[in-house]
Write an enzyme that holds these catalytic residues in place. Structure first.
Site, PDB file in Angstrom:
ATOM      1  N   GLU A 156       4.396   4.179   5.949  1.00  0.00           N
ATOM      2  CA  GLU A 156       3.205   3.324   5.967  1.00  0.00           C
ATOM      3  C   GLU A 156       2.044   4.084   5.321  1.00  0.00           C
ATOM      4  O   GLU A 156       1.936   5.304   5.436  1.00  0.00           O
ATOM      5  CB  GLU A 156       2.909   2.945   7.432  1.00  0.00           C
ATOM      6  CG  GLU A 156       1.618   2.192   7.690  1.00  0.00           C
ATOM      7  CD  GLU A 156       1.520   0.828   7.041  1.00  0.00           C
ATOM      8  OE1 GLU A 156       1.741   0.746   5.823  1.00  0.00           O
ATOM      9  OE2 GLU A 156       1.165  -0.143   7.733  1.00  0.00           O
ATOM     10  N   ASP A 157       1.162   3.354   4.647  1.00  0.00           N
ATOM     11  CA  ASP A 157       0.013   3.990   4.016  1.00  0.00           C
ATOM     12  C   ASP A 157      -1.017   4.429   5.049  1.00  0.00           C
ATOM     13  O   ASP A 157      -1.460   5.565   5.077  1.00  0.00           O
ATOM     14  CB  ASP A 157      -0.622   3.058   2.969  1.00  0.00           C
ATOM     15  CG  ASP A 157      -0.921   1.659   3.498  1.00  0.00           C
ATOM     16  OD1 ASP A 157      -0.688   1.394   4.707  1.00  0.00           O
ATOM     17  OD2 ASP A 157      -1.374   0.818   2.713  1.00  0.00           O
ATOM     18  N   ARG A 202      -5.676   0.710  -6.598  1.00  0.00           N
ATOM     19  CA  ARG A 202      -4.393   1.266  -6.140  1.00  0.00           C
ATOM     20  C   ARG A 202      -3.941   2.449  -6.994  1.00  0.00           C
ATOM     21  O   ARG A 202      -3.222   3.318  -6.528  1.00  0.00           O
ATOM     22  CB  ARG A 202      -3.287   0.200  -6.186  1.00  0.00           C
ATOM     23  CG  ARG A 202      -3.444  -0.911  -5.174  1.00  0.00           C
ATOM     24  CD  ARG A 202      -2.141  -1.696  -5.078  1.00  0.00           C
ATOM     25  NE  ARG A 202      -2.292  -2.970  -4.409  1.00  0.00           N
ATOM     26  CZ  ARG A 202      -2.244  -3.149  -3.087  1.00  0.00           C
ATOM     27  NH1 ARG A 202      -2.074  -2.120  -2.287  1.00  0.00           N
ATOM     28  NH2 ARG A 202      -2.375  -4.354  -2.577  1.00  0.00           N
ATOM     29  N   GLY A 233       0.774  -1.245   0.000  1.00  0.00           N
ATOM     30  CA  GLY A 233       0.000   0.000   0.000  1.00  0.00           C
ATOM     31  C   GLY A 233       0.802   1.290   0.000  1.00  0.00           C
ATOM     32  O   GLY A 233       0.329   2.313  -0.472  1.00  0.00           O
ATOM     33  N   PHE A 235     -13.407   2.598   5.345  1.00  0.00           N
ATOM     34  CA  PHE A 235     -12.424   1.813   4.598  1.00  0.00           C
ATOM     35  C   PHE A 235     -12.071   2.606   3.348  1.00  0.00           C
ATOM     36  O   PHE A 235     -12.943   2.958   2.558  1.00  0.00           O
ATOM     37  CB  PHE A 235     -12.981   0.436   4.228  1.00  0.00           C
ATOM     38  CG  PHE A 235     -11.899  -0.460   3.681  1.00  0.00           C
ATOM     39  CD1 PHE A 235     -11.074  -1.177   4.529  1.00  0.00           C
ATOM     40  CD2 PHE A 235     -11.686  -0.550   2.303  1.00  0.00           C
ATOM     41  CE1 PHE A 235     -10.057  -1.978   4.033  1.00  0.00           C
ATOM     42  CE2 PHE A 235     -10.670  -1.342   1.801  1.00  0.00           C
ATOM     43  CZ  PHE A 235      -9.854  -2.057   2.657  1.00  0.00           C
ATOM     44  N   ASP A 238      -4.399   1.597  11.273  1.00  0.00           N
ATOM     45  CA  ASP A 238      -5.775   1.293  11.672  1.00  0.00           C
ATOM     46  C   ASP A 238      -5.741   0.791  13.115  1.00  0.00           C
ATOM     47  O   ASP A 238      -5.678   1.588  14.047  1.00  0.00           O
ATOM     48  CB  ASP A 238      -6.296   0.265  10.664  1.00  0.00           C
ATOM     49  CG  ASP A 238      -7.771  -0.032  10.790  1.00  0.00           C
ATOM     50  OD1 ASP A 238      -8.513   0.820  11.270  1.00  0.00           O
ATOM     51  OD2 ASP A 238      -8.192  -1.133  10.393  1.00  0.00           O
TER      52      ASP A 238
HETATM   53  P1  5GP Z   1      -3.547  -2.313  11.214  1.00  0.00           P
HETATM   54  O1  5GP Z   1      -2.576  -3.404  11.554  1.00  0.00           O
HETATM   55  O2  5GP Z   1      -3.083  -0.941  11.697  1.00  0.00           O
HETATM   56  O3  5GP Z   1      -4.941  -2.631  11.649  1.00  0.00           O
HETATM   57  O4  5GP Z   1      -3.669  -2.255   9.655  1.00  0.00           O
HETATM   58  C1  5GP Z   1      -2.671  -1.716   8.861  1.00  0.00           C
HETATM   59  C2  5GP Z   1      -2.799  -2.210   7.445  1.00  0.00           C
HETATM   60  O5  5GP Z   1      -4.140  -2.587   7.126  1.00  0.00           O
HETATM   61  C3  5GP Z   1      -2.458  -1.099   6.478  1.00  0.00           C
HETATM   62  O6  5GP Z   1      -1.100  -1.139   6.158  1.00  0.00           O
HETATM   63  C4  5GP Z   1      -3.331  -1.419   5.298  1.00  0.00           C
HETATM   64  O7  5GP Z   1      -2.651  -2.317   4.456  1.00  0.00           O
HETATM   65  C5  5GP Z   1      -4.528  -2.109   5.889  1.00  0.00           C
HETATM   66  N1  5GP Z   1      -5.627  -1.171   6.069  1.00  0.00           N
HETATM   67  C6  5GP Z   1      -6.097  -0.644   7.220  1.00  0.00           C
HETATM   68  N2  5GP Z   1      -7.120   0.181   7.009  1.00  0.00           N
HETATM   69  C7  5GP Z   1      -7.319   0.197   5.674  1.00  0.00           C
HETATM   70  C8  5GP Z   1      -8.222   0.908   4.819  1.00  0.00           C
HETATM   71  O8  5GP Z   1      -9.081   1.700   5.228  1.00  0.00           O
HETATM   72  N3  5GP Z   1      -8.088   0.669   3.487  1.00  0.00           N
HETATM   73  C9  5GP Z   1      -7.152  -0.187   2.976  1.00  0.00           C
HETATM   74  N4  5GP Z   1      -7.125  -0.337   1.650  1.00  0.00           N
HETATM   75  N5  5GP Z   1      -6.298  -0.865   3.749  1.00  0.00           N
HETATM   76  C10 5GP Z   1      -6.364  -0.656   5.071  1.00  0.00           C
END
Ligand code: 5GP
Length: 175
Positions: free
Chosen positions: A97-98, A163, A42, A150, A101
């Site tokens: 990081e993108d 993407r 991402g 999301f 969450d």
């Molecule tokens: P975390 O471990 O913080 O819950 O999630 C991080 C990863 O989940 C991010 O690097 C991303 O790849 C994915 N992610 C979390 N939220 C979103 C979202 O709203 N959209 C997308 N496309 N990916 C997300």
């Protein structure tokens, strides 16, 4: 734009914010090379733009992490799918990081990389969803805080789609 996508952050706002972040990052670090580590997949577009906004020597590497599969919520299980190519021992490392969450992915990665003894280890995230956090992570640089939606576009996917969109969109469930 295709049905189900609601514009959240337009391209111009993303690019303006990245220029600010780049200036800030270039100021904050001491002399020497800054080692940018992009999280696949991402963060690839954010990394490309951020690297060009930082007016100082940088090195680029990628690390692959998977926690989501093809769905919209985390499995809670994080795995390393591609390791760094080079050692980061003694380096100033900025993880790119993108989106953050729950924070689970990043706290796992910070733990793994800290063991390799970088001189410094910080995080730059384009998007932050603070309301969803379950694992505490310190984000040194954040592009935008967003509500619990999301999102796709600007490198972010849903089931490997979207993407290549230039803006960030909220993906809405069909009613
Ligand atoms: P975390 O471990 O913080 O819950 O999630 C991080 C990863 O989940 C991010 O690097 C991303 O790849 C994915 N992610 C979390 N939220 C979103 C979202 O709203 N959209 C997308 N496309 N990916 C997300």
């Amino acid at each position: 734009m295709a049905a189900g996508l609601r514009l959240l952050i337009p391209e111009e706002k993303i690019q303006a914010r990245i220029r600010e972040l780049g200036r800030q990052i270039a100021q904050d670090y001491p002399e020497g090379v800054l080692y940018l580590v992009g999280i696949l997949k991402g963060a690839w577009i954010f990394l490309a733009d951020l690297a060009r906004a930082i007016e100082r020597p940088v090195r680029i590497d990628f690390i692959g992490i998977s926690s989501y599969g093809t769905g919209k919520s985390t499995s809670g299980e994080v795995k390393l799918t591609k390791d760094l190519d080079c050692s980061i021992e003694g380096e100033d490392v900025l993880i790119v990081e993108d989106i953050v969450d729950s924070g689970v992915t990043l706290s796992y990665l910070l733990h793994v990389l800290a063991q390799r003894k970088p001189r410094s280890l910080r995080v730059a995230a384009l998007l932050d969803k603070p309301s969803r956090r379950t694992a505490a992570v310190d984000l040194a640089y954040v592009g935008f805080q967003i509500p619990d939606a999301f999102v796709v576009g600007y490198g972010l996917d849903y089931a490997e789609q979207y993407r290549n969109l230039r803006d960030v969109y909220a993906l809405e469930e069909p009613s």
